[in-house]
Scaffold this motif. Structure first.
Motif, PDB file in Angstrom:
ATOM      1  N   GLU A  14      19.164  63.815  28.295  1.00 29.14           N
ATOM      2  CA  GLU A  14      19.500  65.305  28.537  1.00 29.14           C
ATOM      3  C   GLU A  14      20.737  65.718  27.520  1.00 29.14           C
ATOM      4  N   GLU A  15      21.598  64.837  27.112  1.00 25.44           N
ATOM      5  CA  GLU A  15      22.484  65.151  25.925  1.00 25.44           C
ATOM      6  C   GLU A  15      21.639  65.391  24.552  1.00 25.44           C
ATOM      7  N   GLY A  16      20.669  64.715  24.432  1.00 23.55           N
ATOM      8  CA  GLY A  16      19.723  64.953  23.036  1.00 23.55           C
ATOM      9  C   GLY A  16      19.158  66.189  23.285  1.00 23.55           C
ATOM     10  N   ARG A  17      18.528  66.563  24.535  1.00 24.12           N
ATOM     11  CA  ARG A  17      17.713  67.807  24.565  1.00 24.12           C
ATOM     12  C   ARG A  17      18.652  69.012  24.228  1.00 24.12           C
ATOM     13  N   ILE A  18      19.974  69.101  25.016  1.00 26.15           N
ATOM     14  CA  ILE A  18      20.664  70.144  24.816  1.00 26.15           C
ATOM     15  C   ILE A  18      21.343  70.121  23.476  1.00 26.15           C
ATOM     16  N   ASP A  55      25.849  47.775  22.439  1.00 24.14           N
ATOM     17  CA  ASP A  55      24.858  48.034  21.362  1.00 24.14           C
ATOM     18  C   ASP A  55      24.738  49.628  20.824  1.00 24.14           C
ATOM     19  N   ASN A  56      24.379  49.602  19.546  1.00 22.82           N
ATOM     20  CA  ASN A  56      24.378  51.192  18.790  1.00 22.82           C
ATOM     21  C   ASN A  56      22.788  51.373  19.019  1.00 22.82           C
ATOM     22  N   ILE A  57      22.538  52.420  19.435  1.00 19.84           N
ATOM     23  CA  ILE A  57      21.015  52.900  19.397  1.00 19.84           C
ATOM     24  C   ILE A  57      20.815  54.063  18.560  1.00 19.84           C
ATOM     25  N   THR A  58      19.702  54.338  18.102  1.00 15.44           N
ATOM     26  CA  THR A  58      19.311  55.732  18.024  1.00 15.44           C
ATOM     27  C   THR A  58      18.076  56.163  18.768  1.00 15.44           C
ATOM     28  N   ILE A  59      18.144  57.532  18.991  1.00 21.31           N
ATOM     29  CA  ILE A  59      17.189  58.093  19.707  1.00 21.31           C
ATOM     30  C   ILE A  59      16.493  59.223  18.983  1.00 21.31           C
ATOM     31  N   GLU A  60      15.040  58.971  18.705  1.00 18.77           N
ATOM     32  CA  GLU A  60      14.241  59.692  18.261  1.00 18.77           C
ATOM     33  C   GLU A  60      13.458  60.736  19.182  1.00 18.77           C
ATOM     34  N   SER A  61      13.302  61.927  19.201  1.00 16.39           N
ATOM     35  CA  SER A  61      12.576  62.666  19.970  1.00 16.39           C
ATOM     36  C   SER A  61      11.530  63.674  19.382  1.00 16.39           C
ATOM     37  N   LYS A  72       6.792  69.451  26.531  1.00 17.94           N
ATOM     38  CA  LYS A  72       6.788  67.736  26.809  1.00 17.94           C
ATOM     39  C   LYS A  72       7.555  67.303  25.604  1.00 17.94           C
ATOM     40  N   ILE A  73       8.511  66.266  25.833  1.00 18.72           N
ATOM     41  CA  ILE A  73       9.423  65.699  24.879  1.00 18.72           C
ATOM     42  C   ILE A  73       9.093  63.948  24.940  1.00 18.72           C
ATOM     43  N   ASN A  74       8.892  63.595  24.046  1.00 13.02           N
ATOM     44  CA  ASN A  74       8.570  62.196  23.779  1.00 13.02           C
ATOM     45  C   ASN A  74       9.819  61.402  22.938  1.00 13.02           C
ATOM     46  N   SER A  75      10.485  60.551  23.538  1.00 15.59           N
ATOM     47  CA  SER A  75      11.573  59.959  22.926  1.00 15.59           C
ATOM     48  C   SER A  75      11.416  58.383  22.807  1.00 15.59           C
ATOM     49  N   LYS A  76      11.996  57.845  21.840  1.00 12.92           N
ATOM     50  CA  LYS A  76      11.976  56.337  21.311  1.00 12.92           C
ATOM     51  C   LYS A  76      13.492  55.989  21.181  1.00 12.92           C
ATOM     52  N   PHE A  77      13.827  54.973  21.794  1.00 17.55           N
ATOM     53  CA  PHE A  77      15.144  54.378  21.697  1.00 17.55           C
ATOM     54  C   PHE A  77      15.107  53.177  20.800  1.00 17.55           C
TER      55      PHE A  77
END
Length: 119
Positions: A14-18, A55-61, A72-77
């Motif tokens: 949600e935060e990434g989408r906003i 852990d540190n993560i990166t999210i790509e959408s 449609k939103i596809n994301s990878k962590f």
């Protein structure tokens, strides 16, 4: 167990989408002020490897926005080692906030922001 609670992933999506909408020039507060909402209509998450607390993560959408009302939103962590931890897909629709009817012809300013996201 020291692993991230599953509900946290939805908060990050949600935060990434906003944030993505904002970077594309579409402030979510302004969107709602103008009588629109982008409710979630479908979501799936596939957990592949655990995400440990701290852990540190990166999210790509990747946004898939066409003429259909569905967005449609596809994301990878990813972790710091670039391993994919999780796949997620969420589907949204633009609706009129007053009666929750689906908007099939998006206003130009919304279409222009969406074009930036899908391009």
């Amino acid at each position: 167990a020291g692993i991230m609670w599953h509900g946290t992933y939805f908060n990050w999506l949600e935060e990434g989408r906003i944030n993505a909408l904002s970077k594309a020039g579409l402030n979510y507060f302004d969107l709602t002020k103008n009588g629109f909402e982008l409710p979630l209509i479908d979501a799936s998450i596939k957990y592949i490897l655990p995400l440990y607390l701290g852990d540190n993560i990166t999210i790509e959408s990747l946004f898939h926005i066409g003429k259909s009302p569905k967005i449609k939103i596809n994301s990878k962590f990813f972790n710091d080692s670039k391993k994919v931890l999780t796949f997620a897909e969420v589907n949204l629709v633009l609706v009129d906030k007053n009666n929750f009817s689906i908007i099939r012809k998006r206003p130009d300013y919304i279409s222009k922001a969406f074009l930036k996201l899908s391009g």
